[in-house]
Design an enzyme around this catalytic site. Sequence first.
Site, PDB file in Angstrom:
ATOM      1  CG  HIS A  55      23.796 -28.895  92.969  1.00 20.86           C
ATOM      2  ND1 HIS A  55      24.552 -29.671  92.124  1.00 20.86           N
ATOM      3  CD2 HIS A  55      23.050 -28.108  92.166  1.00 20.86           C
ATOM      4  CE1 HIS A  55      24.244 -29.371  90.875  1.00 20.86           C
ATOM      5  NE2 HIS A  55      23.350 -28.413  90.861  1.00 20.86           N
TER       6      HIS A  55
HETATM    7  P1  TYD Z   1      19.471 -28.462  89.298  1.00 19.02           P
HETATM    8  O1  TYD Z   1      20.486 -29.448  88.811  1.00 19.02           O
HETATM    9  O2  TYD Z   1      19.411 -28.238  90.780  1.00 19.02           O
HETATM   10  O3  TYD Z   1      19.705 -27.045  88.586  1.00 19.02           O
HETATM   11  P2  TYD Z   1      20.894 -25.993  88.608  1.00 19.02           P
HETATM   12  O4  TYD Z   1      22.122 -26.645  89.137  1.00 19.02           O
HETATM   13  O5  TYD Z   1      21.035 -25.604  87.188  1.00 19.02           O
HETATM   14  O6  TYD Z   1      20.476 -24.830  89.428  1.00 19.02           O
HETATM   15  O7  TYD Z   1      18.056 -28.864  88.734  1.00 19.02           O
HETATM   16  C1  TYD Z   1      16.937 -28.019  88.876  1.00 19.02           C
HETATM   17  C2  TYD Z   1      15.694 -28.860  88.765  1.00 19.02           C
HETATM   18  O8  TYD Z   1      15.624 -29.471  87.482  1.00 19.02           O
HETATM   19  C3  TYD Z   1      15.624 -29.979  89.790  1.00 19.02           C
HETATM   20  O9  TYD Z   1      14.329 -29.995  90.347  1.00 19.02           O
HETATM   21  C4  TYD Z   1      15.835 -31.228  89.018  1.00 19.02           C
HETATM   22  C5  TYD Z   1      15.488 -30.869  87.589  1.00 19.02           C
HETATM   23  N1  TYD Z   1      16.365 -31.547  86.625  1.00 19.02           N
HETATM   24  C6  TYD Z   1      15.889 -32.646  85.932  1.00 19.02           C
HETATM   25  O10 TYD Z   1      14.743 -33.081  86.082  1.00 19.02           O
HETATM   26  N2  TYD Z   1      16.719 -33.256  85.030  1.00 19.02           N
HETATM   27  C7  TYD Z   1      17.983 -32.825  84.817  1.00 19.02           C
HETATM   28  O11 TYD Z   1      18.720 -33.421  83.999  1.00 19.02           O
HETATM   29  C8  TYD Z   1      18.464 -31.690  85.558  1.00 19.02           C
HETATM   30  C9  TYD Z   1      19.861 -31.171  85.367  1.00 19.02           C
HETATM   31  C10 TYD Z   1      17.615 -31.080  86.448  1.00 19.02           C
END
Ligand code: TYD
Length: 138
Positions: A55
């Site tokens: 992303h």
């Molecule tokens: P995401 O940022 O997509 O994870 P990564 O980039 O590490 O694969 O986040 C994964 C899930 O966690 C998403 O549903 C949102 C949640 N999340 C939070 O609730 N708070 C946060 O600070 C972060 C980073 C993620």
Amino acid sequence: MKQTSVSDCYEIKLPRLYNPAGSITAINNLQEIPFATKRVYYLYDIPGGESRGGHAHKSLQQLIVAASGSFTISLSDGKDKRVFQLSQPYNGLYVPPGLWRELDHFSSGAICLVLASTTYSEDDYIRDYQTFIDYKSS
Ligand code: TYD
């Protein structure tokens, strides 16, 4: 920030207070890093072969640190790509907004520590690669 490019990322050598009994690295708001930290989160218990990210963010700035172990971060601005290997807890990667990121090749027990310039907001994410490309060229 649509206009950012991968040349806007850079590694920041964080201060390391060496102590034979265990080292300390401290990150103070706006001193070692170029933004005020509003959120800290960390990834852990990452299974072997797993990848994270996939992303971009519209406004979030981040400092990413391998607090333990190592992993790879691949960044793209839609035109150019840069790949960083993080493996030292006193070495941070500054990631500006507007870059697509993938994190992979996590070592066993790796901890990915992230200092973030905003609190969590799903509205700040671009999770579809074609939407990201359209966003960068609009
Ligand atoms: P995401 O940022 O997509 O994870 P990564 O980039 O590490 O694969 O986040 C994964 C899930 O966690 C998403 O549903 C949102 C949640 N999340 C939070 O609730 N708070 C946060 O600070 C972060 C980073 C993620």
